[in-house]
Write a protein that holds these residues in place. Structure first.
Motif, PDB file in Angstrom:
ATOM      1  N   LEU A 148       0.839  -1.034  -0.026  1.00 33.73           N
ATOM      2  CA  LEU A 148      -0.027   0.036   0.121  1.00 33.73           C
ATOM      3  C   LEU A 148       1.061   1.404  -0.168  1.00 33.73           C
ATOM      4  N   MET A 149       2.044   1.409   0.980  1.00 35.40           N
ATOM      5  CA  MET A 149       2.825   2.418   0.883  1.00 35.40           C
ATOM      6  C   MET A 149       3.395   2.617  -0.465  1.00 35.40           C
ATOM      7  N   LEU A 150       3.971   1.498  -1.072  1.00 41.43           N
ATOM      8  CA  LEU A 150       4.521   1.564  -2.405  1.00 41.43           C
ATOM      9  C   LEU A 150       3.563   2.140  -3.483  1.00 41.43           C
ATOM     10  N   GLN A 151       2.431   1.576  -3.320  1.00 44.58           N
ATOM     11  CA  GLN A 151       1.335   2.025  -4.422  1.00 44.58           C
ATOM     12  C   GLN A 151       1.083   3.448  -4.525  1.00 44.58           C
ATOM     13  N   GLY A 152       0.946   4.049  -3.209  1.00 41.44           N
ATOM     14  CA  GLY A 152       0.388   5.469  -2.829  1.00 41.44           C
ATOM     15  C   GLY A 152       1.671   6.342  -3.059  1.00 41.44           C
ATOM     16  N   TRP A 168       4.144   5.475  -5.415  1.00 43.37           N
ATOM     17  CA  TRP A 168       4.318   5.728  -6.726  1.00 43.37           C
ATOM     18  C   TRP A 168       3.407   6.377  -7.448  1.00 43.37           C
ATOM     19  N   ILE A 169       2.148   6.404  -6.945  1.00 39.72           N
ATOM     20  CA  ILE A 169       0.968   7.062  -7.760  1.00 39.72           C
ATOM     21  C   ILE A 169       1.138   8.838  -7.293  1.00 39.72           C
ATOM     22  N   PHE A 170       1.740   8.964  -6.371  1.00 38.68           N
ATOM     23  CA  PHE A 170       1.781  10.615  -5.957  1.00 38.68           C
ATOM     24  C   PHE A 170       2.803  11.158  -6.692  1.00 38.68           C
ATOM     25  N   ARG A 171       3.964  10.323  -6.704  1.00 39.43           N
ATOM     26  CA  ARG A 171       5.176  10.956  -7.350  1.00 39.43           C
ATOM     27  C   ARG A 171       5.086  10.853  -8.857  1.00 39.43           C
ATOM     28  N   ASP A 172       4.137   9.955  -9.423  1.00 39.28           N
ATOM     29  CA  ASP A 172       3.927  10.165 -10.934  1.00 39.28           C
ATOM     30  C   ASP A 172       2.925  11.119 -11.070  1.00 39.28           C
ATOM     31  N   ALA A 173       2.041  11.312 -10.408  1.00 47.55           N
ATOM     32  CA  ALA A 173       1.110  12.378 -10.734  1.00 47.55           C
ATOM     33  C   ALA A 173       1.734  13.525 -10.430  1.00 47.55           C
ATOM     34  N   GLN A 174       2.578  13.848  -9.680  1.00 45.45           N
ATOM     35  CA  GLN A 174       3.690  15.085  -9.489  1.00 45.45           C
ATOM     36  C   GLN A 174       4.469  15.372 -10.624  1.00 45.45           C
ATOM     37  N   LYS A 175       4.906  14.333 -11.303  1.00 40.71           N
ATOM     38  CA  LYS A 175       5.705  14.375 -12.434  1.00 40.71           C
ATOM     39  C   LYS A 175       4.647  14.762 -13.788  1.00 40.71           C
ATOM     40  N   ARG A 176       3.782  14.346 -13.779  1.00 42.55           N
ATOM     41  CA  ARG A 176       2.924  14.519 -15.040  1.00 42.55           C
ATOM     42  C   ARG A 176       2.075  16.012 -14.792  1.00 42.55           C
ATOM     43  N   TRP A 187      -1.950  14.833  -4.368  1.00 40.06           N
ATOM     44  CA  TRP A 187      -2.543  14.229  -3.008  1.00 40.06           C
ATOM     45  C   TRP A 187      -3.511  13.387  -2.925  1.00 40.06           C
ATOM     46  N   PHE A 188      -4.648  13.848  -3.821  1.00 38.67           N
ATOM     47  CA  PHE A 188      -5.688  12.762  -3.814  1.00 38.67           C
ATOM     48  C   PHE A 188      -5.297  11.519  -4.233  1.00 38.67           C
ATOM     49  N   TRP A 189      -4.496  11.530  -5.534  1.00 33.49           N
ATOM     50  CA  TRP A 189      -4.276  10.239  -5.881  1.00 33.49           C
ATOM     51  C   TRP A 189      -3.446   9.468  -4.918  1.00 33.49           C
ATOM     52  N   GLY A 190      -2.336  10.146  -4.282  1.00 31.09           N
ATOM     53  CA  GLY A 190      -1.493   9.381  -3.150  1.00 31.09           C
ATOM     54  C   GLY A 190      -2.250   8.773  -2.189  1.00 31.09           C
ATOM     55  N   VAL A 191      -3.246   9.747  -1.696  1.00 33.01           N
ATOM     56  CA  VAL A 191      -3.811   9.359  -0.570  1.00 33.01           C
ATOM     57  C   VAL A 191      -4.720   8.004  -0.906  1.00 33.01           C
ATOM     58  N   TRP A 192      -5.512   8.168  -1.945  1.00 31.25           N
ATOM     59  CA  TRP A 192      -6.462   7.104  -2.647  1.00 31.25           C
ATOM     60  C   TRP A 192      -5.248   5.840  -2.760  1.00 31.25           C
ATOM     61  N   GLY A 193      -4.146   5.921  -3.108  1.00 31.79           N
ATOM     62  CA  GLY A 193      -3.418   4.703  -3.210  1.00 31.79           C
ATOM     63  C   GLY A 193      -3.134   3.866  -2.137  1.00 31.79           C
ATOM     64  N   LEU A 194      -3.212   4.914  -0.983  1.00 31.61           N
ATOM     65  CA  LEU A 194      -2.987   4.201   0.504  1.00 31.61           C
ATOM     66  C   LEU A 194      -4.290   3.165   0.906  1.00 31.61           C
ATOM     67  N   VAL A 223      -5.279   0.967 -10.781  1.00 31.93           N
ATOM     68  CA  VAL A 223      -6.137   0.833 -12.211  1.00 31.93           C
ATOM     69  C   VAL A 223      -6.782   2.212 -12.792  1.00 31.93           C
ATOM     70  N   CYS A 224      -7.552   2.867 -11.630  1.00 37.55           N
ATOM     71  CA  CYS A 224      -8.103   3.951 -12.152  1.00 37.55           C
ATOM     72  C   CYS A 224      -7.056   4.958 -12.566  1.00 37.55           C
ATOM     73  N   TYR A 225      -5.983   5.144 -11.784  1.00 38.30           N
ATOM     74  CA  TYR A 225      -4.971   6.183 -12.313  1.00 38.30           C
ATOM     75  C   TYR A 225      -4.632   5.793 -13.476  1.00 38.30           C
TER      76      TYR A 225
END
Length: 72
Positions: free
Chosen positions: A19-23, A25-33, A40-47, A55-57
């Motif tokens: 869960l930590m890795l997924q959250g 990864w999603i947070f850092r990738d969303a920042q990069k994009r 923050w939404f994507w990262g917290v939801w990833g947790l 999958v939604c991301y």
């Protein structure tokens, strides 16, 4: 509730790590994009669960971004 007591500790640790890795990864990738405040939404939801947030991301951020870059 006794079912949760039967789950071994190593499985809980693995679940927390995934869960930590997924959250993260999603947070850092969303920042990069350039998702801005949505990172923050994507990262917290990833947790919160596996694999629905990832999958939604993929469906709502990564694939449209790739299509947009191909057109340009």
């Amino acid at each position: 509730m006794s079912e949760l007591k039967d789950v071994p500790l190593w499985l809980w640790i693995c679940l927390a790590a995934v869960l930590m890795l997924q959250g993260t990864w999603i947070f850092r990738d969303a920042q990069k994009r350039g998702e801005g405040g949505m990172a923050w939404f994507w990262g917290v939801w990833g947790l919160t669960g596996i694999p629905t947030p990832a999958v939604c991301y993929l469906l709502f951020v990564i694939l449209p971004d790739r299509r947009r870059r191909k057109r340009d």
